[in-house]
Design a protein around this motif. Structure first.
Motif, mmCIF file in Angstrom:
data_model
loop_
_atom_site.group_PDB
_atom_site.id
_atom_site.type_symbol
_atom_site.label_atom_id
_atom_site.label_comp_id
_atom_site.label_asym_id
_atom_site.label_seq_id
_atom_site.Cartn_x
_atom_site.Cartn_y
_atom_site.Cartn_z
ATOM 1 N N GLU A 1 0.827 -1.209 0.000
ATOM 2 C CA GLU A 1 0.000 0.000 0.000
ATOM 3 C C GLU A 1 0.862 1.260 0.000
ATOM 4 O OE1 GLU A 1 -3.225 0.363 -0.468
ATOM 5 O OE2 GLU A 1 -3.276 -1.802 -0.807
ATOM 6 N N GLY A 2 1.949 1.223 0.761
ATOM 7 C CA GLY A 2 2.845 2.368 0.782
ATOM 8 C C GLY A 2 3.463 2.639 -0.575
ATOM 9 N N ALA A 3 3.824 1.572 -1.295
ATOM 10 C CA ALA A 3 4.414 1.710 -2.627
ATOM 11 C C ALA A 3 3.415 2.293 -3.618
ATOM 12 C CB ALA A 3 4.921 0.357 -3.112
ATOM 13 N N PHE A 4 2.143 1.929 -3.492
ATOM 14 C CA PHE A 4 1.129 2.481 -4.384
ATOM 15 C C PHE A 4 0.961 3.989 -4.146
ATOM 16 C CE2 PHE A 4 -0.876 -1.923 -4.691
ATOM 17 C CZ PHE A 4 -0.379 -2.136 -5.965
ATOM 18 N N LYS A 5 1.040 4.408 -2.897
ATOM 19 C CA LYS A 5 0.842 5.820 -2.563
ATOM 20 C C LYS A 5 1.956 6.703 -3.130
ATOM 21 C CE LYS A 5 -1.738 4.891 1.713
ATOM 22 N NZ LYS A 5 -1.713 4.963 3.204
ATOM 23 N N THR A 6 3.161 6.156 -3.241
ATOM 24 C CA THR A 6 4.297 6.965 -3.707
ATOM 25 C C THR A 6 4.650 6.699 -5.169
ATOM 26 O OG1 THR A 6 5.855 5.277 -2.918
ATOM 27 C CG2 THR A 6 5.264 7.033 -1.378
ATOM 28 N N ALA A 7 3.838 5.889 -5.855
ATOM 29 C CA ALA A 7 4.160 5.494 -7.229
ATOM 30 C C ALA A 7 4.015 6.646 -8.211
ATOM 31 C CB ALA A 7 3.256 4.342 -7.657
ATOM 32 N N SER A 8 4.830 6.603 -9.244
ATOM 33 C CA SER A 8 4.695 7.547 -10.353
ATOM 34 C C SER A 8 3.524 7.149 -11.246
ATOM 35 C CB SER A 8 5.986 7.576 -11.175
ATOM 36 O OG SER A 8 5.842 8.382 -12.314
ATOM 37 N N LYS A 9 3.294 5.852 -11.347
ATOM 38 C CA LYS A 9 2.211 5.347 -12.196
ATOM 39 C C LYS A 9 1.669 4.047 -11.580
ATOM 40 C CE LYS A 9 2.881 5.666 -16.589
ATOM 41 N NZ LYS A 9 3.394 5.413 -17.965
ATOM 42 N N VAL A 10 0.351 3.880 -11.575
ATOM 43 C CA VAL A 10 -0.296 2.656 -11.077
ATOM 44 C C VAL A 10 -1.112 2.048 -12.215
ATOM 45 C CG1 VAL A 10 -1.953 1.670 -9.457
ATOM 46 C CG2 VAL A 10 -0.375 3.459 -8.684
ATOM 47 N N ILE A 11 -0.873 0.800 -12.491
ATOM 48 C CA ILE A 11 -1.556 0.083 -13.567
ATOM 49 C C ILE A 11 -2.473 -0.971 -12.944
ATOM 50 C CG2 ILE A 11 -1.296 -1.243 -15.700
ATOM 51 C CD1 ILE A 11 0.042 1.481 -15.829
ATOM 52 N N GLU A 12 -3.741 -0.989 -13.338
ATOM 53 C CA GLU A 12 -4.699 -1.990 -12.861
ATOM 54 C C GLU A 12 -5.387 -2.641 -14.057
ATOM 55 O OE1 GLU A 12 -7.063 -1.138 -9.199
ATOM 56 O OE2 GLU A 12 -6.451 0.955 -9.584
ATOM 57 N N GLN A 13 -5.418 -3.969 -14.065
ATOM 58 C CA GLN A 13 -6.089 -4.683 -15.150
ATOM 59 C C GLN A 13 -6.657 -6.003 -14.624
ATOM 60 O OE1 GLN A 13 -6.826 -3.372 -17.834
ATOM 61 N NE2 GLN A 13 -5.309 -1.751 -18.198
ATOM 62 N N THR A 14 -7.662 -6.496 -15.335
ATOM 63 C CA THR A 14 -8.303 -7.764 -14.980
ATOM 64 C C THR A 14 -8.248 -8.714 -16.167
ATOM 65 O OG1 THR A 14 -9.809 -6.704 -13.411
ATOM 66 C CG2 THR A 14 -10.447 -8.868 -14.245
ATOM 67 N N GLU B 1 10.067 -5.658 -4.813
ATOM 68 C CA GLU B 1 10.234 -5.665 -3.359
ATOM 69 C C GLU B 1 8.916 -5.864 -2.615
ATOM 70 O OE1 GLU B 1 12.081 -2.822 0.206
ATOM 71 O OE2 GLU B 1 12.155 -2.167 -1.886
ATOM 72 N N ASN B 2 7.856 -5.227 -3.076
ATOM 73 C CA ASN B 2 6.577 -5.243 -2.364
ATOM 74 C C ASN B 2 5.563 -6.092 -3.143
ATOM 75 O OD1 ASN B 2 7.445 -3.101 -0.374
ATOM 76 N ND2 ASN B 2 7.586 -1.928 -2.288
ATOM 77 N N GLN B 3 5.067 -7.147 -2.514
ATOM 78 C CA GLN B 3 4.159 -8.055 -3.202
ATOM 79 C C GLN B 3 3.025 -8.496 -2.280
ATOM 80 O OE1 GLN B 3 5.910 -11.418 -5.283
ATOM 81 N NE2 GLN B 3 7.878 -10.378 -5.484
ATOM 82 N N TYR B 4 1.855 -8.626 -2.865
ATOM 83 C CA TYR B 4 0.723 -9.239 -2.170
ATOM 84 C C TYR B 4 -0.038 -10.063 -3.199
ATOM 85 C CZ TYR B 4 -3.444 -9.847 0.767
ATOM 86 O OH TYR B 4 -4.485 -10.382 1.505
ATOM 87 N N ILE B 5 0.016 -11.380 -3.032
ATOM 88 C CA ILE B 5 -0.655 -12.315 -3.936
ATOM 89 C C ILE B 5 -1.597 -13.152 -3.091
ATOM 90 C CG2 ILE B 5 -0.352 -14.160 -5.629
ATOM 91 C CD1 ILE B 5 2.565 -13.164 -5.958
ATOM 92 N N ALA B 6 -2.875 -13.185 -3.459
ATOM 93 C CA ALA B 6 -3.864 -13.888 -2.643
ATOM 94 C C ALA B 6 -4.986 -14.425 -3.514
ATOM 95 C CB ALA B 6 -4.426 -12.958 -1.573
#
Length: 737
Positions: free
Chosen positions: A352-365, A508-513
C-alpha cells in the motif's frame, strides 16, 4: 508402522523362472520367498520389482507409469539401463502391474520433499513413509510432469545402480578377485587382468542372493552412455504398424457394448425413464439406471447409442438449472470483492505504501474460461465381472486408483480386481479420474458377460472434469524510471502447482492472494493445471508493464532477473534464436513469455500475422527450455511441441460455456481443435544446465497464450485480456497503433 530396516529402499533379488529379479523394497526384511512365488505365475504382480535378467541376458524393465504418447516408458527405462550398464538393444520394457507395491512413492517424495536432504540412516525410513502414503492414497499416478524428475531420480536410477553392484559383487566372488577390478559394459562383466568376460545372466543367480547397500553410487553426467541420447522409443513401432493396444481396442469373447446419457446439469439424478419408444435394434438390449445417468447395453456401440436416443429420460430439477456463464463470472467477481475471505500466497514489503508513492499505477483484470480435455480417444473402460475376480481393461493415468474404485463398486478386495492398463490416446489429466471405471463396474454388475463402456464425443465434452474458469485482478506500481515497486494479484481458485502464482521478478513489495468461490462445475487436472492460467495472466500483465514503462519486453524482464541466471540465459537465448530485434512486415509481430513450471524454465517467442480482416495465424514459435537435463532430447522436443499445440488450441479456440446449468458445447464443431494446416513451425532449443531434471509434458503449455497475445498487442495495440482469442475483433479498423 513397523520398524524400517536400513535396506528398506534397496531390497534383495530372487531367482525365479530362470530370471534374476532385483527389487526396490519399501518393506523391512527379505521378501524374496513371496516374490518368487508371484514371479512364477503369469499375470501375478511382482512386488517392488523393477528389473529382471533372463537366462538369455535379456533385461526386462518394469515402468510404474502410463504411456500416453509422452515416451515415458522409454525415458525411465533408459535411466535404469544406463545405471545398470545394460545393453540397450537387449532391454525389454513393460508397464508395471496395478498393485499397491507400485504406489508412487518416488512421485510423492518429489512433490513433498524435493530438495530436502536426509541423513543416510533416515533414507530408508523416508522412502518407506512416502511409499506408504502412496499406498494409502491408492496412487500409481502418471501426471504432474513427475515421471522422469521424481520416479526416475528416486527409483529407476537407484534400482539400476543397485543391480549393477550386485552383479559386480557376484562376479568378484566367482572369480575370486577384488570388486574394484570388475568392470561392466553393455550387460557384460569383465576382469581385465584375467581376460574374463561373461554376460550378466551368468551371475544372476548368485547376485540375487546378495544384500545391497541402501544408497548405491549413481553416475555423474560425464559417465552417461544412454541418458541424454535419443534412443528409439519403444511405443512408436507398434503405433505405426497398428499393433499398439489402447483401452478402446479391448476385445473379449461374448462382449457387449454400453453407452450412457448422464444428467446434463451436474449433480442431478434420474427422475424417470420412458422406454415406450424403444426399438429392438439388436439381439441383446438392456437399459440400466445409474442414478445420475442412464446406460444402454447392446451387441454393438452403434446399436446402444441409437437405442439410447429412443429413450425419454427426465432428470430431477436442481438449484443450478438456470445458471449460465455470465452469472458464474459475476459470482467470481463478487467473491474477489470480499477480501476478508482471501488466502495469502505471498505477502512481502509495504504494498500500500508503494502504491501511494508510485509515479504510475496500472490496474487490469484478466479472465479465462472453463476448458475440456477432449483427448482423441474418448472415455472408455471394459469390465468383466466374474464370481471370484473382476478384470478391467482401460487406458488410465492411475491404475491403482481404478483398482480401488472398482473394488468398492463390485464389493471385492483390491487383490481380486485386476487392471490391465493399455496405451492412452491422450490423457492430459482427464484419465486420472475414476468415473468411467465406476460406471462400467456398475453396468457389469447387471450382466453375466464382459461389457465395454464407451462415451460418445458429446458425453466426453459435456461430462468432463474441467479446467476451472478464473478471474485474475492485477495492480502494479511503477516509479519514474519505469521500475516496478509493487505487485498485487488477487485471483479465484487455488489448485496446483502451488507456486504457479509466484513471480521470479525482483519486486520488493508483493501481495498475492486467492479466494475460492462456489461453483457446481466439476474441476479436474488439465495439462499444466494452474500454470496454464497464471502463465497467461502474469506474462501478459508483465508485458503491459513493460509497455507502460516504455521498455522492450525482454529488456524489461532482464532487469528484474539478476538473481535468476538460468532464467536469464533462457530469455537471452530466446531473443537471439527468434531474431527478436529484426523487423517484420506490417501485420506481423512477435510476443515473448517466460514461465517456470514443473522444474523447467521455458521461454516462447510467437511470431504472429494478422490480416486486415482480423484473421490470425501463428507462423512460428521459438521455444527455449532448460529442464536441467533432457534425458531423451528428441522426446523432450516432441513434448515441447505437443504442449505448445495443446495450449495454442486453448488460447485460440478453447471455451466451455454454461447454459441452463449445463455445458453448451458438444463436439468438435463447437469445441474447435487446432488443425494441422493451422499449426505453426516450432523450433525448440534445449539448454542443459546443472539443475536437477525438470518435467517435459506440461511446461511448454503455460507460455504460448501470453506469447501470442503479446504479439497481437505488438501488431494491433489491442490487449487481449480474456480468452479465447477467437472472440476478439482484430480487424484493422480496431487497431490502435
Amino acid at each position: 508402522m513397523k520398524k524400517w530396516t536400513r535396506r528398506a529402499f534397496i531390497g534383495t533379488g530372487v531367482l525365479a523362472g530362470g530370471a534374476a529379479i532385483f527389487g526396490v523394497a519399501i518393506r523391512p526384511g527379505n521378501r524374496a520367498g513371496e516374490m518368487a512365488g508371484l514371479l512364477s505365475k503369469s499375470g501375478e504382480t511382482l512386488l517392488n520389482i523393477w528389473l529382471k535378467i533372463g537366462t538369455d541376458n535379456l533385461i526386462t524393465v518394469y515402468i510404474p507409469h502410463a504411456e500416453m504418447g509422452q515416451g515415458v516408458h522409454t525415458s525411465l527405462a533408459m535411466m535404469l539401463a544406463d545405471e545398470l550398464d545394460a545393453d540397450w538393444d537387449k532391454i525389454k520394457i513393460e508397464e508395471a502391474p496395478s498393485n499397491k507395491e507400485y504406489a508412487s512413492g518416488g512421485v510423492i517424495r518429489g512433490f513433498i520433499a524435493e530438495g530436502k536432504a536426509y541423513p543416510e540412516f533416515l533414507q530408508d525410513t523416508m522412502n518407506g513413509i512416502f511409499n506408504t502414503i502412496g499406498k494409502v492414497m491408492h496412487m500409481e499416478l502418471t501426471g504432474g510432469s513427475a515421471s522422469v524428475r521424481f520416479t526416475g531420480k528416486y527409483v529407476m536410477r537407484v534400482a539400476g545402480a543397485a543391480a549393477r553392484q550386485m552383479i559386480k559383487q557376484a562376479a568378484a566372488q566367482a572369480w575370486n578377485v577384488p570388486i574394484e577390478e570388475i568392470s561392466t559394459d553393455k550387460s557384460m562383466v569383465s576382469h581385465i587382468k584375467t581376460n574374463k568376460t561373461e554376460p550378466y545372466a551368468r551371475f544372476a543367480e548368485a547376485a540375487a542372493k546378495l544384500k545391497m547397500e541402501a544408497q548405491p553410487k549413481l553416475k555423474d553426467r560425464s559417465e552417461f552412455k544412454i541418458m541424454g541420447t535419443s534412443t528409439q522409443r519403444n511405443d512408436i513401432p507398434p503405433k505405426v504398424n497398428g499393433t499398439a493396444k489402447f483401452g478402446i481396442d479391448a476385445q473379449l469373447p461374448n462382449m457387449k457394448y454400453a453407452t450412457i446419457k448422464a444428467a446434463p446439469v451436474f449433480g442431478a439424478k434420474v427422475k424417470s425413464i420412458d422406454e415406450s419408444g424403444l426399438t429392438q435394434r439388436a439381439n441383446f438390449q438392456k437399459v440400466i439406471n445409474l442414478e445420475n445417468a442412464v446406460a444402454v447395453v447392446s451387441d454393438g456401440y452403434w446399436h446402444a447409442k441409437q437405442s439410447l436416443s429412443d429413450l425419454k429420460i427426465t432428470f430431477e430439477a436442481t438449484p443450478n438449472d438456470k445458471v449460465n456463464t455470465t452469472e458464474i463470472f459475476d459470482s467470481f467477481a463478487k467473491a474477489l470483492g470480499n477480501t476478508g475471505d482471501f488466502n495469502s500466497d505471498r505477502k512481502a514489503g509495504d504494498v500500500e505504501g508503494a502504491f501511494k508513492t508510485a509515479s504510475k499505477v496500472i490496474e487490469q483484470t484478466y479472465k479465462v474460461p472453463f476448458l475440456a480435455h477432449t483427448a482423441m480417444e474418448p472415455m472408455n473402460c471394459t469390465v468383466w465381472l466374474q464370481k471370484d475376480k473382476c478384470e478391467v481393461w482401460i487406458g488410465c493415468q492411475n491404475p491403482l486408483g481404478i483398482q480401488n474404485a472398482v473394488a468398492d463398486i463390485v464389493e471385492m478386495s483390491m487383490d481380486q480386481v485386476h487392471v490391465y492398463n493399455q496405451y492412452l490416446g491422450g490423457g492430459f489429466g482427464r484419465k486420472s479420474e475414476t468415473d468411467i471405471a465406476q460406471q462400467a463396474a456398475k453396468i457389469a454388475k447387471e450382466l453375466s458377460f464382459p461389457v465395454k463402456l464407451l462415451w460418445s464425443r458429446e458425453e466426453d465434452v459435456q461430462q468432463d472434469k474441467y479446467r476451472d474458469a478464473s478471474i485474475s485482478e492485477f495492480k502494479a506500481a511503477l516509479d519514474k524510471s519505469g521500475k516496478v515497486t509493487a505487485w498485487q494479484n488477487f485471483y479465484t481458485f487455488k489448485n496446483h502447482p502451488k507456486e504457479a502464482t509466484l513471480i521470479p521478478y525482483a519486486i520488493e513489495n508483493q501481495y498475492i492472494a486467492n479466494v475460492i468461490p462456489e461453483t457446481h462445475i466439476p474441476w479436474g487436472n488439465w495439462r499444466s493445471v494452474d500454470a496454464s492460467k497464471h502463465g497467461y495472466f502474469i506474462e501478459s500483465f508483465v508485458d503491459e508493464l513493460a509497455h507502460a514503462a516504455q521498455k522492450d519486453p525482454i529488456v524489461f524482464r532482464k532487469e528484474m532477473l539478476a538473481k535468476h541466471p538460468r532464467m536469464l540465459k533462457v530469455l537471452e537465448t530466446a531473443a537471439k534464436k527468434s531474431g527478436w530485434s529484426t523487423v517484420l512486415p506490417k501485420g506481423s509481430g512477435r510476443g515473448i513469455s517466460l514461465v517456470e513450471s514443473f522444474g523447467t524454465i521455458v521461454a516462447e517467442v510467437a511470431e504472429v500475422h494478422i490480416s486486415e480482416e482480423g484473421q490470425i495465424r501463428v507462423n512460428k514459435v521459438t521455444c527455449v527450455a532448460d529442464a536441467g537435463f533432457a534425458m531423451h532430447p528428441d522426446g523432450f522436443i516432441a513434448q515441447m511441441e505437443s504442449g505448445i499445440i495443446f495450449g495454442l488450441t486453448a488460447a485460440l479456440y478453447g471455451e466451455i460455456n454454461i447454459e441452463n446449468g449445463a455445458v453448451k458445447e458438444s463436439n468438435f464443431h463447437d469445441y474447435q481443435m487446432l488443425r494441422m494446416s493451422e499449426s505453426p513451425e516450432i523450433v525448440t532449443h534445449i539448454i542443459n544446465s546443472d539443475a536437477q531434471p525438470g518435467g517435459a509434458g506440461e511446461p511448454s503449455t503455460p507460455g504460448i497464450a501470453p506469447a501470442v497475445c503479446n504479439a497481437i498487442f505488438a501488431i494491433t495495440g489491442i490487449r487481449v485480456r480474456e480468452l479465447p482469442i477467437k472472440n476478439q475483433d482484430l480487424s484493422i479498423g480496431k487497431w490502435v497503433v
